[in-house]
Design a protein around this motif. Structure first.
Motif, PDB file in Angstrom:
ATOM      1  N   GLU A  39       0.701  -1.344   0.063  1.00 50.56           N
ATOM      2  CA  GLU A  39      -0.066   0.014   0.113  1.00 50.56           C
ATOM      3  C   GLU A  39       0.907   1.360   0.060  1.00 50.56           C
ATOM      4  O   GLU A  39       0.483   2.288  -0.628  1.00 50.56           O
ATOM      5  N   ASP A  40       2.059   1.355   0.872  1.00 48.36           N
ATOM      6  CA  ASP A  40       2.761   2.522   1.040  1.00 48.36           C
ATOM      7  C   ASP A  40       4.173   2.089   1.393  1.00 48.36           C
ATOM      8  O   ASP A  40       4.403   1.125   2.200  1.00 48.36           O
ATOM      9  N   GLU A  41       5.031   2.855   0.721  1.00 49.10           N
ATOM     10  CA  GLU A  41       6.364   2.556   0.924  1.00 49.10           C
ATOM     11  C   GLU A  41       6.977   2.673   2.408  1.00 49.10           C
ATOM     12  O   GLU A  41       8.094   2.420   2.681  1.00 49.10           O
ATOM     13  N   VAL A  42       6.333   3.644   3.021  1.00 53.13           N
ATOM     14  CA  VAL A  42       6.428   3.955   4.351  1.00 53.13           C
ATOM     15  C   VAL A  42       6.616   2.685   5.279  1.00 53.13           C
ATOM     16  O   VAL A  42       7.224   2.917   6.320  1.00 53.13           O
ATOM     17  N   PHE A  43       5.950   1.654   4.949  1.00 54.43           N
ATOM     18  CA  PHE A  43       5.955   0.331   5.707  1.00 54.43           C
ATOM     19  C   PHE A  43       6.912  -0.419   5.572  1.00 54.43           C
ATOM     20  O   PHE A  43       6.948  -1.322   6.133  1.00 54.43           O
ATOM     21  N   ASN A  44       7.832  -0.136   4.620  1.00 56.47           N
ATOM     22  CA  ASN A  44       8.964  -0.764   4.438  1.00 56.47           C
ATOM     23  C   ASN A  44       9.950  -0.937   5.614  1.00 56.47           C
ATOM     24  O   ASN A  44      10.634  -1.957   5.708  1.00 56.47           O
TER      25      ASN A  44
END
Length: 370
Positions: free
Chosen positions: A268-273
């Protein structure tokens, strides 16, 4: 004011300056490699910085409360004016409705019925019937108009009462938060005076505050916004995944492993990598680090039914760069970002009844809501 870039230039320059200025301060230091102040190396300094950030955040809460209080006061004035105007208008309707009811009570309308029976021919009967319908319809319109206005007046009075109660609660909250800030300020002043280098600590506090306002708050909100956006798409993910949604015909169960959820979030979002969820002992812990930033969100999912059935995420603890933020910040973020899961977005006839987070699994039980 939040700067919407990941590494603002101003905090970077200030960190470089403060690094060379505060190399002798034992409670915290700055690294040449870092773009943010490092966490203090003593519990005393950490507590001092937490209290300082709490003062900043509670001050923001006081601003929000003051604004809300002014909105409620304005609304209360508008409601009072509206009630007065409706009271004047409804008086005429009340008199008309009273006249109609008295005419029925006194039997005046029954005379029209007798006129129908006394008609000498069919044409006369229909003329009297038309006249009778006009009068009856007018009576109904008069009573309906009065009833509608009366209901509107009653509703406005109820709104005013609820608003007055809310205004009292908001004013009480404002007083308590002001008292809280005053106590924290005295506590911080005492700790600064007891410090071996008060001036250096004051500047360190200013730098942490500056970094929080320019970088920290933006990063925290960015993560909360990403979570809120992902939760909107979670129903589609559950529907499209095998073995997550199960049913025995009456009870439906969502059983999702934390690895499955983290994979979904990273898509959903690269912030959660660099940010992951963990489910243990009834708690939901989301944490991660990115460069010089670290964030920990601890809370739990609970079932709510008002204003609608949902699985709501309640934030119990929020830690930024190892400094715990106050409850006012948690509350404000929860109000700004909706991180709830709505079963009816998954299946329209389902409602959540129970939720648990144990052994790396989030389990939601749902029943038919017919």
């Amino acid at each position: 004011m939040n700067v919407r870039v990941k590494y603002p230039l101003l905090p970077f320059l200030l960190c470089m300056i403060l690094y060379f200025s505060f190399m002798t301060v034992p409670t915290a230091v700055y690294s040449q490699q870092d773009l943010s102040p490092m966490a203090p190396d003593s519990e005393e300094a950490r507590k001092l910085l937490e209290d300082s950030l709490s003062i900043v955040e509670i001050d923001y809460e006081i601003e929000r409360i003051t604004k809300r209080m002014k909105e409620l006061e304005l609304l209360q004035s508008e409601l009072e004016v509206r009630i007065q105007e409706m009271g004047l208008r409804i008086e005429d309707r009340r008199n008309r409705a009273g006249a109609v009811l008295r005419s029925y009570y006194m039997g005046e309308r029954s005379q029209l019925f007798y006129m129908l029976l006394s008609a000498k021919n069919l044409a006369g009967f229909f003329r009297i019937m038309d006249f009778y319908d006009i009068i009856i319809q007018n009576d109904r319109d008069t009573l309906a108009a009065y009833n509608n206005q009366y209901r509107s007046l009653a509703s406005a009075k109820a709104d005013a009462a609820r608003n007055a109660d809310q205004l009292i609660e908001v004013k009480d909250r404002l007083v308590k938060q002001r008292e809280r800030v005053l106590a924290l300020e005295q506590q911080v002043d005492g700790a600064l005076n007891a410090s071996s280098n008060p001036e250096a600590m004051k500047k360190l506090i200013e730098e942490f505050t500056l970094y929080w306002e320019n970088v920290g708050l933006y990063e925290v909100k960015r993560h909360f916004q990403a979570l809120a956006n992902a939760m909107e798409n979670l129903p589609q993910f559950v529907q499209g995944s095998k073995n997550i949604l199960k049913t025995n015909g009456k009870v439906y169960t969502i059983d999702i492993h934390e690895d499955e959820l983290n994979t979904f979030l990273r898509n959903e979002d690269e912030v959660f990598n660099s940010f992951a969820f963990h489910f243990e002992n009834g708690k939901v812990i989301a944490s991660g680090e990115s460069g010089n930033l670290s964030l920990l969100i601890e809370g739990k999912y609970t079932v709510i039914n008002d204003p609608e059935n949902a699985i709501m995420f309640q934030v119990d603890k929020l830690v930024f760069n190892r400094l715990e933020l106050p409850d006012t910040t948690r509350t404000a973020l929860q109000e700004e970002f909706d991180m709830s899961f709505y079963p009816k977005q998954l299946v329209s006839f389902l409602k959540a009844t129970e939720v648990s987070s144990e052994n790396q699994r989030l389990v939601v039980q749902m029943e038919l809501d017919l």
